[in-house]
Design a protein around this motif. Structure first.
Motif, PDB file in Angstrom:
ATOM      1  N   THR A 185       7.779 -10.252  -2.348  1.00  0.00           N
ATOM      2  CA  THR A 185       6.486 -10.848  -2.018  1.00  0.00           C
ATOM      3  C   THR A 185       6.135 -10.627  -0.544  1.00  0.00           C
ATOM      4  O   THR A 185       5.101 -11.081  -0.079  1.00  0.00           O
ATOM      5  N   SER A 186       7.020  -9.928   0.176  1.00  0.00           N
ATOM      6  CA  SER A 186       6.660  -9.464   1.514  1.00  0.00           C
ATOM      7  C   SER A 186       5.982  -8.106   1.361  1.00  0.00           C
ATOM      8  O   SER A 186       6.061  -7.470   0.302  1.00  0.00           O
ATOM      9  N   MET A 187       5.333  -7.635   2.409  1.00  0.00           N
ATOM     10  CA  MET A 187       4.679  -6.319   2.347  1.00  0.00           C
ATOM     11  C   MET A 187       5.693  -5.246   1.968  1.00  0.00           C
ATOM     12  O   MET A 187       5.365  -4.317   1.232  1.00  0.00           O
ATOM     13  N   VAL A 188       6.925  -5.351   2.495  1.00  0.00           N
ATOM     14  CA  VAL A 188       8.018  -4.446   2.103  1.00  0.00           C
ATOM     15  C   VAL A 188       9.308  -5.254   2.063  1.00  0.00           C
ATOM     16  O   VAL A 188       9.394  -6.319   2.665  1.00  0.00           O
ATOM     17  N   ALA A 189      10.305  -4.726   1.358  1.00  0.00           N
ATOM     18  CA  ALA A 189      11.642  -5.325   1.365  1.00  0.00           C
ATOM     19  C   ALA A 189      12.298  -4.996   2.709  1.00  0.00           C
ATOM     20  O   ALA A 189      12.030  -3.930   3.287  1.00  0.00           O
ATOM     21  N   LEU A 190      13.171  -5.899   3.196  1.00  0.00           N
ATOM     22  CA  LEU A 190      13.840  -5.630   4.484  1.00  0.00           C
ATOM     23  C   LEU A 190      14.605  -4.319   4.437  1.00  0.00           C
ATOM     24  O   LEU A 190      14.646  -3.575   5.415  1.00  0.00           O
ATOM     25  N   GLY A 191      15.217  -4.040   3.276  1.00  0.00           N
ATOM     26  CA  GLY A 191      15.994  -2.797   3.151  1.00  0.00           C
ATOM     27  C   GLY A 191      15.154  -1.572   3.462  1.00  0.00           C
ATOM     28  O   GLY A 191      15.659  -0.570   3.965  1.00  0.00           O
ATOM     29  N   LYS A 192      13.845  -1.636   3.186  1.00  0.00           N
ATOM     30  CA  LYS A 192      12.990  -0.469   3.463  1.00  0.00           C
ATOM     31  C   LYS A 192      12.788  -0.308   4.968  1.00  0.00           C
ATOM     32  O   LYS A 192      12.641   0.802   5.463  1.00  0.00           O
ATOM     33  N   VAL A 193      12.802  -1.439   5.692  1.00  0.00           N
ATOM     34  CA  VAL A 193      12.711  -1.367   7.158  1.00  0.00           C
ATOM     35  C   VAL A 193      14.003  -0.748   7.693  1.00  0.00           C
ATOM     36  O   VAL A 193      13.987   0.109   8.589  1.00  0.00           O
ATOM     37  N   ASP A 194      15.117  -1.152   7.109  1.00  0.00           N
ATOM     38  CA  ASP A 194      16.426  -0.630   7.495  1.00  0.00           C
ATOM     39  C   ASP A 194      16.505   0.874   7.222  1.00  0.00           C
ATOM     40  O   ASP A 194      16.984   1.658   8.052  1.00  0.00           O
ATOM     41  N   VAL A 195      16.000   1.284   6.040  1.00  0.00           N
ATOM     42  CA  VAL A 195      16.001   2.702   5.678  1.00  0.00           C
ATOM     43  C   VAL A 195      15.144   3.486   6.685  1.00  0.00           C
ATOM     44  O   VAL A 195      15.534   4.562   7.148  1.00  0.00           O
ATOM     45  N   ALA A 196      13.987   2.925   7.075  1.00  0.00           N
ATOM     46  CA  ALA A 196      13.116   3.602   8.053  1.00  0.00           C
ATOM     47  C   ALA A 196      13.823   3.710   9.403  1.00  0.00           C
ATOM     48  O   ALA A 196      13.774   4.760  10.055  1.00  0.00           O
ATOM     49  N   LEU A 197      14.517   2.638   9.793  1.00  0.00           N
ATOM     50  CA  LEU A 197      15.233   2.656  11.074  1.00  0.00           C
ATOM     51  C   LEU A 197      16.322   3.722  11.040  1.00  0.00           C
ATOM     52  O   LEU A 197      16.446   4.525  11.977  1.00  0.00           O
ATOM     53  N   ALA A 198      17.093   3.762   9.925  1.00  0.00           N
ATOM     54  CA  ALA A 198      18.181   4.756   9.805  1.00  0.00           C
ATOM     55  C   ALA A 198      17.612   6.171   9.830  1.00  0.00           C
ATOM     56  O   ALA A 198      18.248   7.094  10.338  1.00  0.00           O
ATOM     57  N   ALA A 199      16.401   6.351   9.300  1.00  0.00           N
ATOM     58  CA  ALA A 199      15.794   7.685   9.244  1.00  0.00           C
ATOM     59  C   ALA A 199      14.970   7.988  10.500  1.00  0.00           C
ATOM     60  O   ALA A 199      14.347   9.041  10.595  1.00  0.00           O
ATOM     61  N   GLY A 200      14.945   7.063  11.467  1.00  0.00           N
ATOM     62  CA  GLY A 200      14.208   7.298  12.712  1.00  0.00           C
ATOM     63  C   GLY A 200      12.701   7.303  12.531  1.00  0.00           C
ATOM     64  O   GLY A 200      11.984   7.959  13.285  1.00  0.00           O
ATOM     65  N   LYS A 201      12.211   6.582  11.509  1.00  0.00           N
ATOM     66  CA  LYS A 201      10.764   6.586  11.232  1.00  0.00           C
ATOM     67  C   LYS A 201      10.121   5.274  11.664  1.00  0.00           C
ATOM     68  O   LYS A 201      10.792   4.253  11.739  1.00  0.00           O
ATOM     69  N   ARG A 202       8.800   5.291  11.914  1.00  0.00           N
ATOM     70  CA  ARG A 202       8.035   4.072  12.170  1.00  0.00           C
ATOM     71  C   ARG A 202       7.526   3.544  10.841  1.00  0.00           C
ATOM     72  O   ARG A 202       7.401   4.309   9.878  1.00  0.00           O
ATOM     73  N   MET A 203       7.238   2.275  10.788  1.00  0.00           N
ATOM     74  CA  MET A 203       6.647   1.688   9.589  1.00  0.00           C
ATOM     75  C   MET A 203       5.124   1.870   9.657  1.00  0.00           C
ATOM     76  O   MET A 203       4.586   2.144  10.726  1.00  0.00           O
ATOM     77  N   ALA A 204       4.458   1.687   8.514  1.00  0.00           N
ATOM     78  CA  ALA A 204       2.994   1.732   8.509  1.00  0.00           C
ATOM     79  C   ALA A 204       2.452   0.492   9.231  1.00  0.00           C
ATOM     80  O   ALA A 204       3.174  -0.485   9.421  1.00  0.00           O
ATOM     81  N   GLU A 205       1.200   0.549   9.604  1.00  0.00           N
ATOM     82  CA  GLU A 205       0.561  -0.613  10.245  1.00  0.00           C
ATOM     83  C   GLU A 205       0.412  -1.759   9.236  1.00  0.00           C
ATOM     84  O   GLU A 205       0.314  -1.526   8.032  1.00  0.00           O
ATOM     85  N   GLY A 206       0.394  -2.983   9.731  1.00  0.00           N
ATOM     86  CA  GLY A 206       0.068  -4.130   8.889  1.00  0.00           C
ATOM     87  C   GLY A 206       1.246  -4.690   8.111  1.00  0.00           C
ATOM     88  O   GLY A 206       1.045  -5.470   7.183  1.00  0.00           O
ATOM     89  N   LEU A 207       2.474  -4.296   8.487  1.00  0.00           N
ATOM     90  CA  LEU A 207       3.653  -4.769   7.753  1.00  0.00           C
ATOM     91  C   LEU A 207       4.501  -5.741   8.564  1.00  0.00           C
ATOM     92  O   LEU A 207       5.154  -6.607   7.996  1.00  0.00           O
ATOM     93  N   LEU A 208       4.492  -5.572   9.890  1.00  0.00           N
ATOM     94  CA  LEU A 208       5.480  -6.266  10.739  1.00  0.00           C
ATOM     95  C   LEU A 208       4.812  -6.996  11.907  1.00  0.00           C
ATOM     96  O   LEU A 208       3.795  -6.545  12.432  1.00  0.00           O
ATOM     97  N   LEU A 209       5.474  -8.090  12.312  1.00  0.00           N
ATOM     98  CA  LEU A 209       5.149  -8.744  13.579  1.00  0.00           C
ATOM     99  C   LEU A 209       6.373  -8.651  14.484  1.00  0.00           C
ATOM    100  O   LEU A 209       7.510  -8.710  13.984  1.00  0.00           O
TER     101      LEU A 209
END
Ligand SMILES: NC(=O)c1ccc[n+]([C@@H]2O[C@H](COP(=O)([O-])OP(=O)(O)OC[C@H]3O[C@@H](n4cnc5c(N)ncnc54)[C@H](O)[C@@H]3O)[C@@H](O)[C@H]2O)c1
Length: 366
Positions: A185-209
Motif C-alpha cells: 500500500t506504499s508507492m513501492v515496496a522497500l525492497g524495490k528501493v533497496d534493489v534500486a540502491l544496489a543497482a545504482g539507480k534513482r527512484m521515480a519522482e513522487g515515491l519518497l520523502l
C-alpha cells in the motif's frame, strides 16, 4: 551507474538448490530449507526481486538472532469452524503461510468460506503466493497484511514514517492462471528501493520523502539515519487501505498493529485471509465467461503511447516467469556476492562470486 556486466543470470533451479543448502546449513530441516528457498526464488521468477533471493542473508541473520525460528508450525489458537485464528510462532512465513492457507482451504471446502487469521509469522514475502495456493484449489481469496518492521511509510498528510508497506492481495481462480492483485500500500515496496540502491539507480519522482519530509528520488534516504519515508500509493486512498490492513491484518488476526517494538526491525507479518468457494455463488463456467468478457472488453481499448499491452492483474508475473525460466534470474553482482559470502560463512560452497559453484552457472547478461 550499473552496466549490463554488473548483472549475472542464474538458473532458477540452481539458485533454489544453492539457497536450500544455505538454509539447511543455517539450521533448517531439509524440507523447510527447500520451502523457504523455493518461495524466495519464485518471487524472483515472478519479477519481484524485492521479495526474492536477495533476502537470504537477512533471513539467515534473523534465524541467528531468534527473530525467525526454524521448525515452527501454524498453531490453531481460536477455532470457530469458518473462523480460525492461528499463530506462526515467528516461523518462516513460507512454511507457516502455506500451512495456514491449507487450513483455510480445508475449512472453506467444508463451509464455503473461511476467515483465517495468521499472527506472528516471520516475513510472508510475496503475498500473491498465498492467493495462488487458494486459487490452485479453486478458491477466491482476499488478504489483508500488516508488517511489523521499522516504520517506513508516511501517513497521508504526514512527513515521517509511521506505517509499514502493508500489502493487500486478491486472487481469483481462472485458466490458464489465476488473476492476482498483489501489492504494497506504499508507492513501492522497500525492497524495490533497496534493489534500486544496489543497482545504482534513482527512484521515480513522487515515491519518497527525505528525513526532513521533502520529496526526493534518492533511494539512500530509506537506509540513512534518520531515515526518510515512502509515500502511500493513491494518496489518501492507499493510506486508508493500509489503515485497514493494520486493523484487519494486524489486530483482527490476533497479531498487533504497528507500534514501538522491542526489536527495531522484527520483520514479522500478520495476515487476515478471507477464502471462499466461488461456485457457491455463481457457476465456475459463469465466472470464467465473465472474466473472459471483461478481459476482451478492456483489451479493446486503443493502446496509450508507449504501452505495449493491456494486462490483467497477475499477467506481468507470468510473463516474467516465462522469460526468467528461459533466460535465468538476473541478479546484480553485488547481490550475488552477498549470497556467496553468506553461504561461505556457513561452510557452504553452493554460491561463489563467479557463479562457478552453482550448477547451471552464473553468466553475464547477454
Ligand atoms: N511480506 C511483506 O511484508 C510485504 C510487504 C510489501 C510488499 N510485499 C510484496 O512485494 C511484492 C511487490 O509489491 P509492489 O507493491 O512492489 O507491487 P507492484 O507495484 O509491482 O504491483 C504488482 C501488482 O500489480 C499488477 N500489475 C503490474 N503491472 C500491471 C499492469 N500493467 N496491468 C495490470 N496489473 C498490473 C501485478 O499483476 C500485481 O498484482 C508483492 O508480491 C507484495 O506482496 C510483501
Amino acid at each position: 551507474m550499473t552496466g549490463p556486466t554488473d548483472i549475472v543470470h542464474i538458473d532458477a533451479v540452481a539458485l533454489t538448490e544453492a539457497a536450500a543448502a544455505t538454509f539447511a546449513a543455517a539450521g533448517c530441516a531439509p524440507e523447510e530449507a527447500w520451502t523457504v528457498a523455493d518461495g524466495l526464488v519464485e518471487a524472483n521468477l515472478f519479477g519481484h526481486d524485492s521479495h526474492g533471493i536477495g533476502l537470504l542473508p537477512r533471513y539467515v541473520d534473523n534465524l541467528r538472532q531468534g527473530i525467525a525460528r526454524a521448525g515452527q508450525s501454524a498453531r490453531i489458537v481460536a477455532d470457530h469452524g469458518a473462523l480460525v485464528g492461528m499463530d506462526g510462532g515467528r516461523g518462516f512465513g513460507q512454511v507457516v503461510g502455506e500451512q495456514a492457507m491449507a487450513v483455510a482451504i480445508e475449512r472453506a471446502r467444508a463451509t464455503g468460506v473461511c476467515v483465517a487469521g495468521l499472527a506472528n509469522a516471520h516475513h510472508l514475502a510475496r503475498i500473491g503466493r498465498w492467493a495462488e495456493q487458494c486459487a490452485g484449489e479453486g478458491f477466491v481469496s482476499v488478504h489483508f497484511v500488516n508488517v511489523l518492521s521499522r516504520p517506513l511509510v508516511a501517513p497521508w498528510g504526514g512527513t515521517d514514517a509511521r506505517l509499514a508497506t502493508d500489502p493487500f492481495c486478491v486472487g481469483v481462480p481462472h485458466a490458464p492462471h489465476p488473476l492476482v492483485l498483489d501489492y504494497a500500500t506504499s508507492m513501492v515496496a522497500l525492497g524495490k528501493v533497496d534493489v534500486a540502491l544496489a543497482a545504482g539507480k534513482r527512484m521515480a519522482e513522487g515515491l519518497l520523502l527525505d528525513a526532513a519530509g521533502r520529496p526526493t528520488t534518492d533511494p539512500a534516504v530509506m537506509f540513512a539515519e534518520p531515515a526518510g519515508a515512502l509515500l502511500p500509493f493513491g494518496q489518501h486512498k492507499g493510506f486508508a487501505l493500509s489503515v485497514m490492513c493494520e486493523i484487519l491484518g494486524g489486530a483482527l488476526s490476533g497479531g498487533h498493529v504497528q507500534h514501538e517494538h522491542p526489536h527495531p526491525n522484527p520483520m514479522l507479518n500478520n495476515m487476515l485471509s478471507i477464502v471462499f468457494a466461488p461456485d457457491r455463488l455463481v457457476t465456475r463456467d459463469a465466472l470464467a465467461r465473465q472474466v473472459g468478457e471483461l478481459a476482451a472488453w478492456l483489451r479493446g481499448s486503443p493502446l496509450a503511447p508507449g504501452a505495449t499491452a493491456i494486462h490483467l492483474p497477475g499477467e506481468p508475473e507470468r510473463i516474467a516467469a516465462r522469460e526468467r525460466t528461459r533466460d535465468g534470474i538476473p541478479l546484480p553482482r553485488r547481490t550475488f556476492a552477498a549470497l556467496a559470502g553468506c553461504a561461505r560463512a556457513l561452510g557452504v560452497a553452493a554460491f561463489d562470486e563467479a557463479g562457478g559453484g552453482v550448477p547451471g552457472g552464473a553468466r553475464g547478461a547477454p
